[in-house]
Design a protein around this motif. Structure first.
Motif, PDB file in Angstrom:
ATOM      1  N   ARG A   1      45.561  43.044  34.034  1.00  0.00           N
ATOM      2  CA  ARG A   1      44.247  42.555  33.937  1.00  0.00           C
ATOM      3  C   ARG A   1      43.333  42.633  34.949  1.00  0.00           C
TER       4      ARG A   1
ATOM      5  N   LEU B   1      43.203  45.301  36.472  1.00  0.00           N
ATOM      6  CA  LEU B   1      42.759  46.633  36.347  1.00  0.00           C
ATOM      7  C   LEU B   1      41.633  46.759  35.210  1.00  0.00           C
ATOM      8  N   PHE B   2      41.878  45.654  34.392  1.00  0.00           N
ATOM      9  CA  PHE B   2      40.709  45.620  33.301  1.00  0.00           C
ATOM     10  C   PHE B   2      39.264  45.536  33.770  1.00  0.00           C
ATOM     11  N   ILE B   3      39.399  44.532  34.928  1.00  0.00           N
ATOM     12  CA  ILE B   3      37.959  44.372  35.669  1.00  0.00           C
ATOM     13  C   ILE B   3      37.650  45.660  36.348  1.00  0.00           C
TER      14      ILE B   3
END
Lengths: 292, 374
Positions: free
Chosen positions: A107, A109-111
């Motif tokens: 997550r 990495l989502f950012i």
């Protein structure tokens, strides 16, 4: 309300809700409704849970055979029971703890992904017309069209700089001289560039230059049929630059007179700035030293 | 040579096989060696608690701060869809669906249990009763408030943004498009899906587990069942899962939706019931104070890792870290839901609504139940 009486029961949290409800009237109805609520939540959670699992497992397939969904339901139930049996609720929680760890890194990495995408998104929509389109009146549109769809190699940009730009600057210098202002023209190589400079003693020099700049174009342009041929995604263009290091822009679409007008626009801005008293501290002649 | 009939399926092997191996592996382990599984899980759990808790604290903190930043920045104006599109659902339906998203088994189980447990935990016995009551409420708010919804919100936002604006499929792997481009269709995307699948799977089983235990308890209270033990729980799970499967398979979408709506109304009624028959004025007062307390202590709570208070650390692990993990594993599920209903909203609207509305409801719920119980 229970005056701390319930705290004695905090050892058996599952029953707490119902003990709590005993302090209220209509206990039976309230307890019954609570159980009904939990049961319905269970069913709806399990139901949508099965769909979500199936969704992820089938990469968003539109319709799946029923046994798949049933399979997930059974798997959920079996695992919940087995873990309950093994270690109770804490076992379930431990599994959650373990599997959530790698997912929380994902997550983050989502950012990163979002940040990258959002900044491209904003600049895409906020992009304004090129500075060179400002003087367009409708004349010369055929030449402009030709210019727009051509991408230049190093040689033709150098040529542009040595002809159109040089002529423009030379004419400008003569006109400046006729008006009592001394201007110099310098040309350099690596990258190939030419500039017009008006020297001052007490404030920054005024500088307007055009240099040969590299631009890497997207692969789409190479592959696209409906555009004129380009061989390489390394292309060149004439870029303006200024004495105060503001961001320059592509000037290849300017005619000679339009280029002269552009220089004068910047010159006018320069005069405006140095005529304001409060800018005195910002534009002393010390700034000239870094240009050497 | 005998040809086995090919069972028609839409499963993606690369995603399902690794996940199933893991899940079934755990199943078998728990079935054949239950005590060993329990101790194994406990030791892994403790290892993570002691050594890796900072991953959870930091990631949740980053989630919250990032969303708040986005909300106030110029990026907040970007729409989750085409620039001129209108929101898919009216404002009121959207808000009420968000409300509903916040409810679940966890609320029912922990509404009384959590404040009570914080209140009576031996670790805090040094404080006055009033302080403990306030802290109980504060910590409960902390676990069910903005942080929880930031965790869901990040996933929801990413999903909504990439699927509606980039017209990618509504799935987790699409969120990596800027980093991986077309490779999201391949191995990387599959890996992401495997982690998400496992994580969601265990998050759901945990919730179902809590539900079962509580139902069992409740039925025992109503004298429908003679006791609470594993056998009855198996029964309950059997009945309920069959019902869920039945509804899922018969495609009674409408049925589930009606059931959900009824549930929401019942929940509201229960809330009003407790509010009215409980110490109403006290509850309203404590709710208000609770919000103030929460806002005041927001950053303190966010960054607190209890390194200076060794005796409260186990409590911290058992509650905060576990909650963060639980919410993280639920986030694909909830995130998908809130992404589905938010087409056409701007990022600012989305974040504001997701962070505030369900949080408010949770606070009201926790205050009413928790503070009445204390």
């Amino acid at each position: 309300m229970a005056d701390g009486a319930l705290s004695r029961l905090s050892g058996s949290p599952d029953a707490l809700l119902f003990r709590f409800l005993e302090y209220f009237p209509l206990t039976e109805i309230a307890s019954f409704s609570s159980i009904a609520i939990i049961i319905i939540f269970f069913i709806t959670s399990a139901d949508s849970g099965m769909f979500v699992m199936n969704n992820i497992a089938t990469k968003n397939a539109r319709i799946s055979p029923k046994w798949q969904t049933i399979g997930w339901g059974i798997l959920l139930a079996v695992l919940a029971l087995l873990l309950l049996n093994a270690g109770g609720l804490t076992a379930l929680q431990s599994m959650t703890l373990i599997t959530a760890l790698p997912f929380s890194v994902i997550r983050l990495l989502f950012i990163v992904s979002l940040v990258k995408a959002l900044s491209i998104d904003i600049s895409y929509y906020e992009r304004d017309f090129s500075a060179t389109t400002i003087p367009w009146s409708g004349e010369f549109w055929k030449e402009r069209l030709k210019q727009i769809i051509s991408f230049h190699d190093r040689k033709s940009v150098n040529n542009f700089i040595d002809t159109t730009v040089k002529d423009a600057f030379t004419e400008l210098k003569e006109e400046f001289l006729r008006n009592g202002i001394e201007a110099d023209i310098h040309s350099y190589g690596k990258p190939h560039r030419i500039e017009v400079e008006i020297k001052y003693d007490k404030v920054n020099n005024f500088l307007y230059g055009v240099r040969n700049e590299l631009r890497i174009v997207s692969d789409y342009l190479l592959r696209e049929d409906n555009l004129p041929n380009i061989e390489d995604n390394r292309t060149f263009y004439p870029k303006s630059y200024f004495g105060d290091d503001r961001e320059g822009y592509d000037v290849q679409l300017f005619t000679k007179n339009e280029l002269i007008s552009d220089v004068l626009k910047h010159y006018e801005r320069f005069i405006e700035i140095i005529s304001e008293e409060r800018n005195e501290m910002f534009i002393s002649s010390n700034a000239n030293q870094r240009l050497k | 040579m005998i040809k086995l009939p090919k069972i028609r399926n839409t499963l993606s092997k690369a995603v399902v096989l690794p996940s199933l191996i893991f899940i079934v592996g755990i199943c078998l382990l728990a079935a054949v060696y239950p005590t060993f599984t329990e101790s194994l899980l406990n030791s892994v759990k403790n290892f993570i608690f002691v050594n890796l808790n900072w991953i959870y604290v930091w990631s949740v903190t980053i989630f919250v701060l990032f969303l708040v930043y986005l909300m106030f920045s110029k990026y907040g104006n970007i729409r989750l869809g085409r620039n001129n599109s209108k929101p898919q659902y009216s404002f009121f339906s959207w808000i009420s669906m968000l409300f509903a998203a916040g409810m679940g088994i966890g609320l029912m189980y922990f509404s009384v249990a959590e404040p009570m447990q914080h209140y009576s935990d031996a670790i805090f016995s040094g404080n006055t009763a009033v302080q403990r009551a306030k802290d109980a409420q504060l910590y409960t708010f902390f676990h069910w408030g903005i942080h929880a919804w930031a965790i869901y919100g990040i996933v929801g936002l990413s999903l909504a943004y990439f699927s509606y604006r980039y017209r990618l499929p509504l799935s987790l792997r699409s969120c990596f498009y800027p980093l991986l481009k077309d490779r999201i269709k391949g191995r990387w995307g599959n890996t992401i899906d495997v982690f998400a699948l496992c994580s969601t799977f265990f998050g759901i089983t945990t919730t179902l587990g809590f539900g079962v235990v509580q139902i069992n308890s409740g039925l025992e209270t109503l004298n429908v069942l003679p006791g609470s033990n594993f056998l009855y729980q198996v029964l309950i799970v059997g009945v309920l899962v069959s019902l869920s499967v039945l509804s899922a398979v018969s495609g009674v979408d409408k049925g589930i939706r009606i059931l959900s709506n009824i549930n929401i109304i019942t929940v509201m009624l229960l809330l009003l019931f407790v509010l009215l028959f409980g110490p109403t004025v006290y509850l309203i007062g404590s709710f208000t104070e609770g919000i103030g307390n929460y806002i005041n202590n927001f950053f303190n709570l966010t960054f607190n890792t209890h390194v200076y208070e060794a005796d409260t650390q186990p409590w911290f692990y058992d509650w905060t870290i576990l909650y963060w993990a639980w919410w993280i594993s639920w986030s694909p599920y909830v995130g998908l839901f809130i992404a589905r209903i938010s087409k056409g909203r701007t990022i600012r609207e989305f974040i504001a609504a997701v962070l505030i509305i369900p949080t408010l409801f949770n606070f009201i719920w926790m205050s009413v139940f928790g503070n009445s119980a204390i």
